[in-house]
Design an enzyme around this catalytic site. Structure first.
Site, short mmCIF file in Angstrom:
data_model
loop_
_atom_site.label_atom_id
_atom_site.label_comp_id
_atom_site.label_asym_id
_atom_site.label_seq_id
_atom_site.Cartn_x
_atom_site.Cartn_y
_atom_site.Cartn_z
N GLY A 283 48.21 65.89 132.41
CA GLY A 283 47.57 64.91 131.54
C GLY A 283 47.45 65.51 130.16
O GLY A 283 47.95 66.60 129.90
N GLY A 284 46.75 64.83 129.30
CA GLY A 284 46.61 65.30 127.93
C GLY A 284 45.90 66.64 127.86
O GLY A 284 46.12 67.43 126.96
N PHE A 285 45.04 66.92 128.86
CA PHE A 285 44.26 68.15 128.84
C PHE A 285 45.11 69.35 129.22
O PHE A 285 44.79 70.47 128.91
CB PHE A 285 43.11 68.03 129.83
CG PHE A 285 43.58 67.75 131.22
CD1 PHE A 285 43.96 68.79 132.06
CD2 PHE A 285 43.70 66.45 131.69
CE1 PHE A 285 44.43 68.53 133.32
CE2 PHE A 285 44.17 66.19 132.95
CZ PHE A 285 44.54 67.23 133.77
N GLY A 286 46.19 69.12 129.97
CA GLY A 286 46.99 70.22 130.50
C GLY A 286 47.55 69.83 131.85
O GLY A 286 47.81 68.66 132.10
N VAL B 114 47.77 70.41 136.33
CA VAL B 114 47.09 70.82 137.54
C VAL B 114 48.10 71.42 138.51
O VAL B 114 49.18 70.85 138.72
CB VAL B 114 46.38 69.63 138.22
CG1 VAL B 114 45.62 70.10 139.44
CG2 VAL B 114 45.45 68.95 137.25
N LYS C 196 43.20 73.57 137.40
CA LYS C 196 43.39 72.74 136.22
C LYS C 196 43.49 73.69 135.04
O LYS C 196 42.55 74.38 134.70
CB LYS C 196 42.17 71.82 136.08
CG LYS C 196 42.24 70.82 134.98
CD LYS C 196 41.31 69.65 135.35
CE LYS C 196 40.53 69.11 134.17
NZ LYS C 196 39.52 68.14 134.57
N ASP D 168 32.76 58.41 133.91
CA ASP D 168 34.19 58.10 134.00
C ASP D 168 34.61 57.92 135.46
O ASP D 168 35.62 58.45 135.89
CB ASP D 168 35.01 59.19 133.32
CG ASP D 168 36.42 58.70 132.96
OD1 ASP D 168 36.62 57.47 132.93
OD2 ASP D 168 37.31 59.53 132.73
#
Ligand SMILES: *[C@@H]1O[C@H](CO)[C@@H](O)[C@H](O)[C@H]1NC(C)=O
Ligand SMILES: *[C@@H]1O[C@H](CO)[C@@H](O)[C@H](O)[C@H]1NC(C)=O
Ligand SMILES: *[C@@H]1O[C@H](CO)[C@@H](O)[C@H](O)[C@H]1NC(C)=O
Ligand SMILES: *[C@@H]1O[C@H](CO)[C@@H](O)[C@H](O)[C@H]1NC(C)=O
Ligand SMILES: *[C@@H]1O[C@H](CO)[C@@H](O)[C@H](O)[C@H]1NC(C)=O
Ligand SMILES: *[C@@H]1O[C@H](CO)[C@@H](O)[C@H](O)[C@H]1NC(C)=O
Ligand SMILES: *[C@@H]1O[C@H](CO)[C@@H](O)[C@H](O)[C@H]1NC(C)=O
Ligand SMILES: *[C@@H]1O[C@H](CO)[C@@H](O)[C@H](O)[C@H]1NC(C)=O
Length: 812
Positions: free
Chosen positions: A503-506, A508, A522, A619
């Site tokens: 995802g945008g965060f990195g 997994v 993650k 969320d």
């Protein structure tokens, strides 16, 4: 008393330490008559720190210092920094006057502890905190201390050291940088607390020019920087009539943290694991150009996500257009319309701004905000006012006269403190009346600016430093830290084949620890600033939560630029992987789904009510619900979660991040969130589980409503069961399905007050006999949002309505 006699320099000693350690037991203390020569040292009882003579790498001089002993060594204190020894004929001993002194070859005093107190039986002891203490040798270690090195910091603040003032004696604790890496003599920069008016943190160059400022202290924090608090250290700020000082505690045993001021005036928070061989920078100040003092001149505001980053305060224009066009904003801004005090001026309220530097100002802690306003109106030269203390809804009066200096804007709502800027009535009118055409342009550019810049400001610990003020947090967080190498091995060096999500965060990764335990890792992409903030939020929060329906965080890894979260591995992926897929949806029969519904509800109940903290997830969605081997649901992703304190019922944010389709109306429109906004999201999840359809993107040939509206129409028409997904047709229990949908509809009602709490949700779901109230019309049942930006970055959608509203006022 045997002291080690090893010829050595602290920078090249690793090798002989290895075999000397068990040969000689080094002492941690020195008595009158004993001495330490070059090459000898005191070693603290826990082996963390050493005291002795050292030479910096390229220096011919000797200094007496204390250094952190374990590799990597780091000099944390220097006694004779401004009076170096020219050769190695030096000695540390007690002088006749019961002072510690350093003597050179000709027995001249090079340095003295210079305490006025005469002790009967003195002893100097190096403690495991790094503190060298001269005190009476009594059986109890608490002998009266007459001198301690912690009172004379050099460029490093260790746990237990103070920064600030003793107002009674006028004694100041401050840091002064080294001149260079080879020269510990006093350099250009100092870091301390300015206590003129209200405390402010300041880095100054050559004693006068400010290069960085944070403050004033507003009762909870130094405006502009987060209270320096992480899972790894606990800060304490004391501010009363006699003391103004900052200090911190290490909260994790095998980790050492220190705050350093380097030769270019940069503050860094360093961390090392005891067995590690590296210092990691956890945070540094200034964080970005806007943190540099007075970047945009008088009345100018620095906005780190804008280009150019300097802008004038509303109602002001550049003093020199030509210079500003060349991106030189140092001349600052002047008023568009001069103030005329005989024509009643007004005030423009601005938030998301730090408070101006305290140069020409007045504080009155007894006044209310209203009295403050009256006072500022009375005084013609008053240019702005604000509360001096934000606790308990705000109190006190802080007034500025003349120019407002060193302003920067924040995107983070945890910085919010309103400031009221005096403007002429005509100027206020023009600002507050709508300026139509430019709005669209501004809005568009703000949104794209935000998306591009991300939240550039955020640094990782910010989110954690909640409004705690000077209270230490007692509970420690016991979260294992993993080595990078361990995780690298476990995940096959982050191989593509082990990647299970991104995802945008990195990304997994799936991994196997050597004990055979399966983990999910993650790994934040480097430079993902927003990711970092959420990372620390998650570490702090989830480490304290344990429930069978919450995903378990096993540990984290912080090394260099790497930030990773290590979870238990969930072999069955997430709920959305099953329910929205035509084939896989057959794998989840009604009974499993109903159990999943109950599990999610229990997890949420725990967050809202039963855990030590009250947590709002913010969320909740099907992709955040993971399934274990037995298909037990586990709520994951606490990056956006918020802790609610004591009586807090509802909070507001200006940074609305969540996922369309699951956000409640009051959150999406006003940024208000509470347990009831989570209940709304749960309602959406319930209806999605039953129908196998996504709320967002739902369409129906007969009407324009979304899934919520569709469910409500069917329920109203008594045709509830038609919502059921076809894959469930031969496994369902009608009464359970109906109750599930009914409860789902109760959860998604428009008004938060109408929605049930989690305890009643569980009661209604689990009790056949429960009588359910009639649901009112759902929130958002018609509304549609553009569906083009599906799954773009970290969060699918960055909804910034309030930020936009503020910007609209600008209308340049
Ligand atoms: C402190 O005093 C005790 C006896 O009173 C003595 O045994 C000990 O060696 C002294 N310690 C130092 C460091 O001088
Ligand atoms: C010892 O220090 C004194 C005073 O700083 C100085 O005058 C003298 O030359 C020094 N002696 C040696 C041998 O360095
Ligand atoms: C020692 O203290 C005295 C007064 O207490 C002061 O005048 C002197 O400058 C100090 N010396 C050093 C080297 O700090
Ligand atoms: C100020 O705080 C310090 C440290 O907490 C305390 O020792 C001192 O007594 C306090 N002074 C006053 C006047 O409250
Ligand atoms: C101070 O720290 C910054 C950031 O780590 C670094 O770029 C800079 O070179 C350092 N300055 C000195 C003189 O070491
Ligand atoms: C910016 O303008 C000021 C005058 O307002 C001038 O003194 C300064 O040198 C300029 N700075 C640069 C980098 O041109
Ligand atoms: C301020 O306003 C008063 C009354 O409207 C007017 O007489 C005066 O000239 C104004 N002063 C300035 C400096 O504009
Ligand atoms: C604030 O109030 C206290 C007691 O009410 C009083 O002693 C003090 O002088 C006041 N301070 C100011 C600055 O007015």
């Amino acid at each position: 008393m045997a002291l080690q006699k090893v010829p050595y320099s602290p920078f090249f000693y690793c090798v002989h330490v290895m075999f000397m350690l068990h040969l000689v037991v080094a002492s941690d203390s020195l008595s009158p008559g004993q001495s330490i020569k070059d090459g000898e040292r005191l070693v603290s009882s826990g082996q963390s720190f050493e005291l002795g003579f050292f030479s910096p790498e390229n220096s011919k001089y000797k200094y007496l210092g204390v250094w952190y002993k374990l590799s990597p060594e780091k000099v944390v204190w220097v006694a004779n920094r401004n009076n170096p020894l020219t050769d190695s004929n030096c000695v540390l001993t007690f002088s006749d006057e019961r002072n510690l002194v350093v003597l050179n070859r000709s027995k001249s005093i090079i340095w003295s502890s210079n305490s006025s107190r005469v002790l009967r039986n003195p002893v100097a002891r190096l403690f495991d905190s790094g503190n060298l203490v001269v005190s009476e040798n009594t059986s109890s270690h608490s002998g009266a201390c007459s001198w301690q090195s912690f009172d004379y910091p050099t460029d490093i603040l260790l746990a237990g050291m103070r920064l600030g003032w003793s107002l009674k004696t006028g004694f100041e604790w401050s840091l002064t940088s080294w001149k260079s890496t080879d020269d510990p003599s006093s350099g250009d920069y100092t870091f301390g607390i300015n206590v003129n008016g209200l405390p402010q943190l300041e880095v100054r160059k050559r004693g006068s020019t400010k290069t960085f400022r944070a403050g004033p202290w507003n009762g909870l924090r130094f405006m502009g920087i987060p209270a320096i608090e992480t899972t790894l250290l606990r800060p304490l700020f004391v501010y009363n009539d006699t003391d103004v000082h900052y200090e911190f505690d290490n909260s994790v045993d095998d980790i050492i943290t220190m705050l350093t001021l380097n030769q270019s005036g940069l503050l860094e928070l360093l961390l090392s694991k005891k067995e590690n061989s590296r210092w990691d920078v956890m945070a540094s100040f200034p964080r970005d150009p806007c943190d540099n003092y007075g970047q945009c001149g008088a009345n100018g505001v620095c906005k780190s996500n804008k280009d150019p980053r300097c802008q004038c305060l509303q109602g002001f224009v550049p003093k020199s257009q030509e210079e500003w066009q060349l991106f030189n904003s140092t001349s600052g801004c002047i008023r568009k319309a001069q103030l005329n005090c005989s024509q009643e001026p007004g005030f423009l309220k601005i938030s998301m701004l730090n408070l101006p530097d305290l140069i020409d100002f007045r504080v009155n802690k007894n006044m209310s905000l209203e009295e403050c306003k009256v006072e500022c109106l009375k005084k013609c030269s008053c240019t702005a006012y604000a509360n001096s203390d934000v606790r308990g809804g705000g109190s006190g009066c802080l007034m500025w006269f003349g120019n407002l200096v060193d302003l920067r804007e924040f995107e983070q709502d945890n910085y919010v403190q309103n400031i009221y800027i005096k403007l002429s009535a005509s100027e206020l009118d023009s600002i507050q009346s709508p300026v139509n055409k430019k709005i669209l342009v501004t809005v568009a550019s703000v949104i794209s600016g935000l998306l591009i810049a991300g939240v550039a400001l955020s640094i990782m610990w910010k989110s954690i430093m909640k409004r705690r003020g000077s209270q230490r947090q007692k509970e420690d967080i016991d979260l294992p830290l993993y080595d990078f190498s361990t995780i690298a091995v476990a995940t096959g060096h982050f191989s593509q084949t082990n990647m299970i999500g991104a995802g945008g965060f990195g990304s997994v990764y799936k991994g196997n620890l050597s004990m055979g335990q399966e983990i999910a890792v993650k790994r934040l992409s480097k430079g993902s600033r927003q990711g970092l903030e959420e990372f620390m939020n998650e570490v702090l929060l989830i480490a304290k939560l344990q429930h069978r329906n919450l995903v378990e965080l096993l540990g984290c890894c912080i090394e260099g630029e790497e930030r990773m979260l290590i979870y238990e591995y969930m072999p069955n992926k997430s709920l959305d992987y099953f329910i929205f897929d035509d084939d896989r949806s057959f794998l989840l029969a009604w009974k499993s789904r109903f159990d999943i519904v109950l599990g999610i509800a229990r997890g949420l109940l725990y967050l809202h009510q039963d855990s030590k903290l009250q947590v709002i997830h913010r969320d909740l969605k099907t992709s955040n619900i993971l399934l274990d081997v037995d298909l037990n649901p586990k709520i994951s992703d606490f990056g956006l979660a918020r802790i609610f304190g004591g009586n807090e019922r509802e909070a507001r944010t200006k940074r609305i991040i969540g996922t369309y389709g699951y956000m409640s109306p009051e959150y999406a429109f006003d940024g208000k969130f509470s347990v009831k906004s989570d209940v709304f999201s749960l309602g959406v999840v319930l209806l999605e589980i039953v129908s196998g359809k996504r709320n967002r993107g739902f369409c129906h040939p007969d009407h324009e409503h979304n899934l919520l509206g569709h469910a409500w129409l069917l329920w109203s028409a008594g045709r509830t069961l038609e919502l059921l997904h076809e894959s469930l047709c031969d496994s369902f229990i009608a009464s359970q399905v109906e109750r599930c949908i009914h409860v789902g509809l109760l959860c998604v009602q428009k008004l938060p007050g109408d929605r049930p709490t989690m305890s009643s949700v569980i009661f209604m779901l689990a009790n056949e006999e429960a009588i359910l109230p009639k649901p009112k019309q759902p929130g958002f049942y018609m509304e549609r949002v553009p569906s083009s930006t599906e799954a773009s970055s970290i969060r699918e959608d960055l909804y910034t309505r309030n930020i936009v509203t503020i910007t609209m006022l600008e209308g340049r």
